[in-house]
Design an enzyme around this catalytic site. Structure first.
Site, short mmCIF file in Angstrom:
data_model
loop_
_atom_site.label_atom_id
_atom_site.label_comp_id
_atom_site.label_asym_id
_atom_site.label_seq_id
_atom_site.Cartn_x
_atom_site.Cartn_y
_atom_site.Cartn_z
N ALA A 140 -0.69 -1.30 -6.91
CA ALA A 140 -0.48 -2.52 -6.13
C ALA A 140 0.77 -3.24 -6.61
O ALA A 140 1.30 -2.95 -7.68
CB ALA A 140 -1.69 -3.44 -6.27
N CYS A 141 1.25 -4.13 -5.79
CA CYS A 141 2.43 -4.93 -6.14
C CYS A 141 2.18 -5.74 -7.41
O CYS A 141 1.07 -6.18 -7.61
CB CYS A 141 2.75 -5.92 -5.01
SG CYS A 141 3.52 -5.11 -3.64
N PRO A 142 3.16 -5.93 -8.24
CA PRO A 142 4.55 -5.48 -8.09
C PRO A 142 4.87 -4.20 -8.86
O PRO A 142 6.03 -3.93 -9.15
CB PRO A 142 5.32 -6.65 -8.71
CG PRO A 142 4.43 -7.09 -9.83
CD PRO A 142 3.01 -6.78 -9.43
N CYS A 181 2.84 -4.01 1.03
CA CYS A 181 3.82 -5.01 0.59
C CYS A 181 4.93 -4.37 -0.24
O CYS A 181 6.05 -4.87 -0.27
CB CYS A 181 3.17 -6.20 -0.11
SG CYS A 181 2.93 -6.05 -1.86
N HIS A 194 0.94 0.96 -0.48
CA HIS A 194 0.66 -0.48 -0.53
C HIS A 194 1.70 -1.13 0.38
O HIS A 194 2.89 -1.07 0.08
CB HIS A 194 0.79 -0.96 -1.98
CG HIS A 194 0.25 -2.32 -2.21
ND1 HIS A 194 -1.09 -2.57 -2.28
CD2 HIS A 194 0.85 -3.51 -2.37
CE1 HIS A 194 -1.28 -3.86 -2.48
NE2 HIS A 194 -0.11 -4.46 -2.53
#
Lengths: 75, 177
Positions: free
Chosen positions: A12-14, A41, A39
């Site tokens: 997942a981000c970041p 984003c 993901h």
């Protein structure tokens, strides 16, 4: 002109962005880095960062919810 | 004609909406929510009520819990799951997000990468939930709705949100890189 793959599936981000930053710094000019992500984003912030840094970027949607961000190191 | 190349399909369903569109819509819906339900938008408080209803479902009682002791909280719990505006809104968020991801054909069940990721997610969820309750709201109820109500507490919340995000991202890089 080597090609490198960076597996960021399930991250997942970041994390994909930080990993891509680190990896690209190790590469030579002209090398290609393929960042594999799932993901959405990261599909926004990884290309945004790479373009701002002046590299060539292409996004491939390889499957439902899976992308490859192809970055050519320009400098 | 290939729908994937249709410009309306792309603008509405495939590509992420611009931030400004989201901001305007959130503001409009915030006004609508306040007018229709008498309360500003909140998310995590509703989740605490869901917890209470689940607990009651298995025979528990939260009548004596300090958190649920106010008249308002008792009334919400008595009114029930299906008549609670916040519940409907939260369900709407889940259904809407599912609809959006299906329309963009981006649905995917993601694999768990490591045990470390599982532990971090569970720990993070617990900390966020607990923090949101002792902070009287999450980034929606306390921050967005707080600031929209001209409340100073929303700005104080924002300050500590940034402090928390800073520490959190340092920890993230330390443990996951």
């Amino acid at each position: 002109m080597a090609e490198y793959e960076l597996d960021c599936m399930g991250e997942a981000c970041p994390i994909p962005l930080v990993k891509a930053e680190k990896k690209l710094a190790e590469l030579n000019v002209g090398d290609i880095l393929i960042v594999q992500i799932d993901h959405s984003c990261a599909m926004k912030n990884v290309p945004e960062w790479a373009r701002k840094e002046g590299h060539n970027v292409e996004i491939d949607e390889v499957d439902d919810g899976e992308w490859e961000v192809v970055i050519e190191k320009m400098h | 004609m290939d729908i994937k190349k249709n410009k309306f399909y792309k603008a509405w369903f495939k590509d992420a909406w611009p931030y400004i569109t989201g901001a305007v819509l959130l503001s409009v819906f915030q006004i609508f929510t306040l007018a229709a339900t008498g309360n500003p938008w909140g998310v995590s408080g509703v989740l605490a009520n869901w917890g209470a209803w689940v607990y009651e479902l298995v025979g528990g009682s939260v009548d004596k819990w300090y958190y649920f002791s106010s008249e308002g909280a008792q009334r919400t719990l008595e009114t029930g799951f299906f008549k609670d505006p916040g519940t409907m809104r939260n369900l709407g968020i889940i259904v809407g997000a599912f609809f959006a991801v299906l329309m963009a054909s981006q649905f995917k069940i993601k694999k768990l990468k490591s045990l470390r990721q599982v532990i971090a997610a569970l720990l993070g969820g617990l900390l966020m939930g607990y923090g949101a309750r002792i902070g009287f709201g999450c980034n929606i109820g306390a921050l967005f709705s707080g600031i929209a109500s001209f409340s100073l507490s929303g700005w104080v919340y924002a300050l500590f949100l940034f402090a928390g995000a800073y520490v959190g991202s340092k920890l993230l890089v330390k443990f996951f890189m």
